[in-house]
Scaffold this active site. Structure first.
Site, PDB file in Angstrom:
ATOM      1  N   THR A  13       0.900  -1.145  -0.014  1.00 38.29           N
ATOM      2  CA  THR A  13      -0.055  -0.042   0.243  1.00 38.29           C
ATOM      3  C   THR A  13       0.923   1.306  -0.004  1.00 38.29           C
ATOM      4  OG1 THR A  13      -0.272   0.025   2.330  1.00 38.29           O
ATOM      5  CG2 THR A  13      -1.820  -1.124   1.352  1.00 38.29           C
ATOM      6  N   GLY A  14       0.182   2.357  -0.461  1.00 35.87           N
ATOM      7  CA  GLY A  14       1.135   3.590  -0.617  1.00 35.87           C
ATOM      8  C   GLY A  14       2.619   3.501  -1.340  1.00 35.87           C
ATOM      9  N   SER A  15       2.327   2.614  -2.514  1.00 33.33           N
ATOM     10  CA  SER A  15       3.538   2.272  -3.024  1.00 33.33           C
ATOM     11  C   SER A  15       3.913   3.117  -4.257  1.00 33.33           C
ATOM     12  CB  SER A  15       3.544   0.663  -3.518  1.00 33.33           C
ATOM     13  OG  SER A  15       2.490   0.349  -3.979  1.00 33.33           O
ATOM     14  N   THR A  16       3.162   4.150  -4.630  1.00 34.40           N
ATOM     15  CA  THR A  16       3.432   5.263  -5.930  1.00 34.40           C
ATOM     16  C   THR A  16       4.836   5.846  -5.796  1.00 34.40           C
ATOM     17  OG1 THR A  16       2.023   6.682  -5.163  1.00 34.40           O
ATOM     18  CG2 THR A  16       1.140   5.049  -6.566  1.00 34.40           C
ATOM     19  N   GLY A  18       8.360   6.904  -3.030  1.00 37.19           N
ATOM     20  CA  GLY A  18       8.971   6.733  -1.533  1.00 37.19           C
ATOM     21  C   GLY A  18       9.350   5.386  -1.245  1.00 37.19           C
ATOM     22  N   ILE A  19       9.313   5.134   0.180  1.00 35.32           N
ATOM     23  CA  ILE A  19       9.588   3.770   0.543  1.00 35.32           C
ATOM     24  C   ILE A  19       8.798   2.688  -0.088  1.00 35.32           C
ATOM     25  CG2 ILE A  19       9.808   2.578   2.869  1.00 35.32           C
ATOM     26  CD1 ILE A  19      10.641   4.873   4.324  1.00 35.32           C
ATOM     27  N   GLY A  20       7.667   2.991  -0.193  1.00 33.97           N
ATOM     28  CA  GLY A  20       6.594   1.820  -0.640  1.00 33.97           C
ATOM     29  C   GLY A  20       6.778   1.529  -2.214  1.00 33.97           C
ATOM     30  N   SER A 141       7.967   3.450  12.446  1.00 30.52           N
ATOM     31  CA  SER A 141       8.853   4.359  12.352  1.00 30.52           C
ATOM     32  C   SER A 141       9.393   4.444  13.784  1.00 30.52           C
ATOM     33  CB  SER A 141       8.150   5.701  12.349  1.00 30.52           C
ATOM     34  OG  SER A 141       9.069   6.868  12.389  1.00 30.52           O
ATOM     35  N   TYR A 154       1.176  11.512  15.071  1.00 34.57           N
ATOM     36  CA  TYR A 154       1.959  10.748  14.174  1.00 34.57           C
ATOM     37  C   TYR A 154       2.559   9.725  14.786  1.00 34.57           C
ATOM     38  CZ  TYR A 154       5.603   9.093  11.245  1.00 34.57           C
ATOM     39  OH  TYR A 154       6.450   8.016  10.305  1.00 34.57           O
TER      40      TYR A 154
END
Length: 264
Positions: A13-16, A18-20, A141, A154
């Site tokens: 998820t969230g892989s478009t 950065g880290i993902g 994190s 956060y």
């Protein structure tokens, strides 16, 4: 060690970006069938093309869905009913003084950073247990352990991820399913790189000097003394998702450059 994930389907998820995105690229390079996820079709499609160009014979496709909502999670699950590897990477952060954080922000952060992983794990874990193989990884994190005063909301969600991850790991006892968390520290993703470049320009410094000063000022206990790369974080995640990591379960694995001053 050669990690071979051929025949395994991995959802990140969230892989478009950065880290993902680095995780998705690493899993594709290891032979997994990778499913890219992001909020918009345009970004998802671009991320798929990027990995296809970077990784020879990559098996990758995309599903656009906003996993910060229950409806978005349901849409993603409908498009991908079964997964062998689930990387709960989607997340948001925003520095803001505690007194200025309204209830709406607390709810938004919890829905995005915590409930996305809860909902997707609830969908995929039972089948992993039934088939007696699976990997779930929460991207937490170092802020889960060192709650940052500049974004307490956060840090709270990152700590909650550790609790969910460990609780789910307890459900895997005696199986070949594992649930772990990975804790990055300051990482030079696209968004952070823009921030550091702006910081460098404002202070008449090189990008390298600005990045180094930031770490020394805001994460002075860092042993790495620099930002990690997205690939350095992804390397840990790919290992944890592998067959070779079969004895690693219920763990909170740190890729934070030694910021956290504990021996365990």
């Amino acid at each position: 060690m050669k990690i071979d994930l051929s025949g395994k389907t991995a959802l990140v998820t969230g892989s478009t970006a950065g880290i993902g995105h680095a995780i998705a690229r690493g899993l594709a390079a290891a032979g997994a069938d990778v499913v890219i996820n992001g909020r918009t079709k345009a970004k998802v499609d671009a991320a798929v093309v990027s990995i296809v160009r970077a990784v020879a014979n990559a098996k990758v496709r995309g599903v656009a869905a906003d996993v910060s909502t229950a409806a978005g999670c349901e849409a993603l699950i409908a498009a991908l009913p079964q997964a062998d590897i689930l990387i709960n990477n989607a997340g948001i952060f925003e520095p803001k003084p505690f007194a200025d954080i309204p209830d709406e922000d607390w709810s938004r952060f919890f829905e995005t950073n915590v409930m996305s992983g809860v909902r997707l794990s609830r969908a995929y874990l039972p089948d992993m247990l039934k088939r007696n193989w699976g990997r779930i990884v929460f991207i937490s994190s170092e802020s889960a352990l060192n709650i940052p005063t500049e974004m307490i909301h956060y840090g709270t969600t990152k700590t909650a991820q550790l609790a969910v991850s460990r609780g789910l790991a307890e459900m895997t006892r005696g199986t070949a399913v594992t649930v772990n968390s990975v804790l990055p520290g300051p990482t030079m993703s696209e968004g952070v790189e823009v921030f550091v470049k702006d910081l460098a320009k404002a202070n008449g410094l090189s990008v390298e000097e600005a990045a180094s000063n930031f770490v020394k000022t805001f994460r002075p206990t860092s042993l790495l003394q620099r930002f990690a790369s997205v690939e350095e974080v992804a390397n840990m995640v790919v290992y944890v998702a592998s067959k070779e990591a079969s004895a690693t379960n219920g763990a909170a694995l740190r890729v934070e450059g030694g910021i956290v001053q504990t021996i365990a």
